[in-house]
Motif scaffolding. Sequence first.
Motif, mmCIF file in Angstrom:
data_model
loop_
_atom_site.group_PDB
_atom_site.id
_atom_site.type_symbol
_atom_site.label_atom_id
_atom_site.label_comp_id
_atom_site.label_asym_id
_atom_site.label_seq_id
_atom_site.Cartn_x
_atom_site.Cartn_y
_atom_site.Cartn_z
ATOM 1 N N GLU A 1 0.832 -1.211 0.000
ATOM 2 C CA GLU A 1 0.000 0.000 0.000
ATOM 3 C C GLU A 1 0.863 1.257 0.000
ATOM 4 O OE1 GLU A 1 -3.127 2.644 0.042
ATOM 5 O OE2 GLU A 1 -3.121 0.519 -0.461
ATOM 6 N N LEU A 2 1.859 1.295 0.875
ATOM 7 C CA LEU A 2 2.740 2.467 0.930
ATOM 8 C C LEU A 2 3.555 2.606 -0.354
ATOM 9 C CD1 LEU A 2 3.925 2.205 4.625
ATOM 10 C CD2 LEU A 2 2.442 3.970 3.654
ATOM 11 N N ALA A 3 4.041 1.501 -0.875
ATOM 12 C CA ALA A 3 4.817 1.539 -2.128
ATOM 13 C C ALA A 3 3.948 2.046 -3.274
ATOM 14 C CB ALA A 3 5.366 0.151 -2.437
ATOM 15 N N ARG A 4 2.702 1.570 -3.329
ATOM 16 C CA ARG A 4 1.782 2.015 -4.380
ATOM 17 C C ARG A 4 1.579 3.524 -4.319
ATOM 18 N NH1 ARG A 4 -2.987 3.679 -4.597
ATOM 19 N NH2 ARG A 4 -3.509 3.158 -2.456
ATOM 20 N N GLU A 5 1.438 4.055 -3.113
ATOM 21 C CA GLU A 5 1.185 5.487 -2.955
ATOM 22 C C GLU A 5 2.336 6.356 -3.435
ATOM 23 O OE1 GLU A 5 -0.352 6.883 0.717
ATOM 24 O OE2 GLU A 5 -1.741 5.208 0.902
ATOM 25 N N VAL A 6 3.549 5.854 -3.334
ATOM 26 C CA VAL A 6 4.701 6.649 -3.777
ATOM 27 C C VAL A 6 5.222 6.197 -5.138
ATOM 28 C CG1 VAL A 6 5.388 7.324 -1.446
ATOM 29 C CG2 VAL A 6 6.360 5.259 -2.463
ATOM 30 N N GLY A 7 4.513 5.252 -5.780
ATOM 31 C CA GLY A 7 4.867 4.848 -7.127
ATOM 32 C C GLY A 7 5.995 3.841 -7.249
ATOM 33 N N LEU A 8 6.255 3.066 -6.198
ATOM 34 C CA LEU A 8 7.299 2.049 -6.249
ATOM 35 C C LEU A 8 6.681 0.687 -6.511
ATOM 36 C CD1 LEU A 8 9.465 3.057 -3.161
ATOM 37 C CD2 LEU A 8 10.017 3.401 -5.564
ATOM 38 N N PRO A 9 7.203 -0.054 -7.492
ATOM 39 C CA PRO A 9 6.677 -1.400 -7.721
ATOM 40 C C PRO A 9 7.208 -2.379 -6.679
ATOM 41 C CG PRO A 9 8.447 -0.929 -9.264
ATOM 42 C CD PRO A 9 8.230 0.329 -8.445
ATOM 43 N N VAL A 10 6.338 -3.280 -6.230
ATOM 44 C CA VAL A 10 6.739 -4.344 -5.298
ATOM 45 C C VAL A 10 6.232 -5.656 -5.892
ATOM 46 C CG1 VAL A 10 6.470 -5.291 -2.980
ATOM 47 C CG2 VAL A 10 6.587 -2.821 -3.301
ATOM 48 N N SER A 11 7.158 -6.580 -6.155
ATOM 49 C CA SER A 11 6.763 -7.865 -6.730
ATOM 50 C C SER A 11 6.156 -8.756 -5.647
ATOM 51 C CB SER A 11 7.967 -8.562 -7.360
ATOM 52 O OG SER A 11 8.856 -9.000 -6.343
ATOM 53 N N GLU A 12 5.415 -9.760 -6.068
ATOM 54 C CA GLU A 12 4.812 -10.702 -5.119
ATOM 55 C C GLU A 12 5.876 -11.440 -4.316
ATOM 56 O OE1 GLU A 12 1.689 -11.239 -4.001
ATOM 57 O OE2 GLU A 12 1.311 -9.427 -5.150
ATOM 58 N N SER A 13 7.016 -11.783 -4.953
ATOM 59 C CA SER A 13 8.064 -12.497 -4.223
ATOM 60 C C SER A 13 8.683 -11.609 -3.151
ATOM 61 C CB SER A 13 9.144 -13.019 -5.175
ATOM 62 O OG SER A 13 9.772 -11.942 -5.844
ATOM 63 N N GLU A 14 8.843 -10.311 -3.447
ATOM 64 C CA GLU A 14 9.355 -9.383 -2.431
ATOM 65 C C GLU A 14 8.364 -9.230 -1.286
ATOM 66 O OE1 GLU A 14 12.047 -6.113 -4.791
ATOM 67 O OE2 GLU A 14 9.887 -6.103 -5.164
ATOM 68 N N ALA A 15 7.085 -9.137 -1.611
ATOM 69 C CA ALA A 15 6.052 -8.991 -0.582
ATOM 70 C C ALA A 15 5.970 -10.239 0.282
ATOM 71 C CB ALA A 15 4.700 -8.699 -1.231
ATOM 72 N N SER A 16 6.062 -11.418 -0.335
ATOM 73 C CA SER A 16 6.015 -12.658 0.441
ATOM 74 C C SER A 16 7.213 -12.776 1.371
ATOM 75 C CB SER A 16 5.985 -13.865 -0.497
ATOM 76 O OG SER A 16 4.796 -13.865 -1.231
ATOM 77 N N ALA A 17 8.379 -12.401 0.882
ATOM 78 C CA ALA A 17 9.579 -12.444 1.723
ATOM 79 C C ALA A 17 9.459 -11.452 2.871
ATOM 80 C CB ALA A 17 10.826 -12.133 0.888
ATOM 81 N N ALA A 18 8.884 -10.291 2.608
ATOM 82 C CA ALA A 18 8.713 -9.278 3.661
ATOM 83 C C ALA A 18 7.757 -9.754 4.731
ATOM 84 C CB ALA A 18 8.212 -7.970 3.048
ATOM 85 N N ASP A 19 6.767 -10.550 4.350
ATOM 86 C CA ASP A 19 5.767 -11.022 5.309
ATOM 87 C C ASP A 19 6.336 -12.034 6.297
ATOM 88 O OD1 ASP A 19 3.261 -10.289 5.991
ATOM 89 O OD2 ASP A 19 2.230 -11.556 4.543
ATOM 90 N N SER A 20 7.410 -12.733 5.952
ATOM 91 C CA SER A 20 7.939 -13.762 6.851
ATOM 92 C C SER A 20 8.681 -13.166 8.046
ATOM 93 C CB SER A 20 8.865 -14.711 6.083
ATOM 94 O OG SER A 20 10.006 -14.014 5.622
ATOM 95 N N GLY A 21 9.242 -11.968 7.924
ATOM 96 C CA GLY A 21 9.974 -11.339 9.022
ATOM 97 C C GLY A 21 9.138 -11.122 10.268
ATOM 98 N N PRO A 22 7.980 -10.463 10.157
ATOM 99 C CA PRO A 22 7.141 -10.264 11.346
ATOM 100 C C PRO A 22 6.664 -11.572 11.968
ATOM 101 C CG PRO A 22 6.505 -8.742 9.629
ATOM 102 C CD PRO A 22 7.500 -9.700 9.014
#
Length: 104
Positions: free
Chosen positions: A63-84
């Motif tokens: 959501e934040l990336a979309r608002e500032v115009g940065l693309p985020v791939s599904e693999s990056e998003a999935s990897a980011a979700d495992s940290g928390p």
Amino acid sequence: MDLPGLISRHVALTPSGREFRGRCPFLEERTPSFCVHGCRARGDAVDFLRRMLGLSFAEAVRELAREVGLPVSESEASAADSGPRLRDVTRLAQEHFQTLLWSK
């Protein structure tokens, strides 16, 4: 995007010195105790969106990336979700072992 700008979409904020104040969106209160950069709740823009909108870590990042115009791939998003999730599991394990350590 600045943090007060993001939060003011969900909470009515008023300037107070170098901070912004409003009623805490996570507590039912009548007087403002929520301070951007000074509230008891800790976190950043991702944490705020997660709590306010009930998003996962990856959803908030997207959501934040979309608002500032940065693309985020599904693999990056999935990897980011495992940290928390890993932090949550580690925290629960720590609490469990502390209980065992200090129990009789």
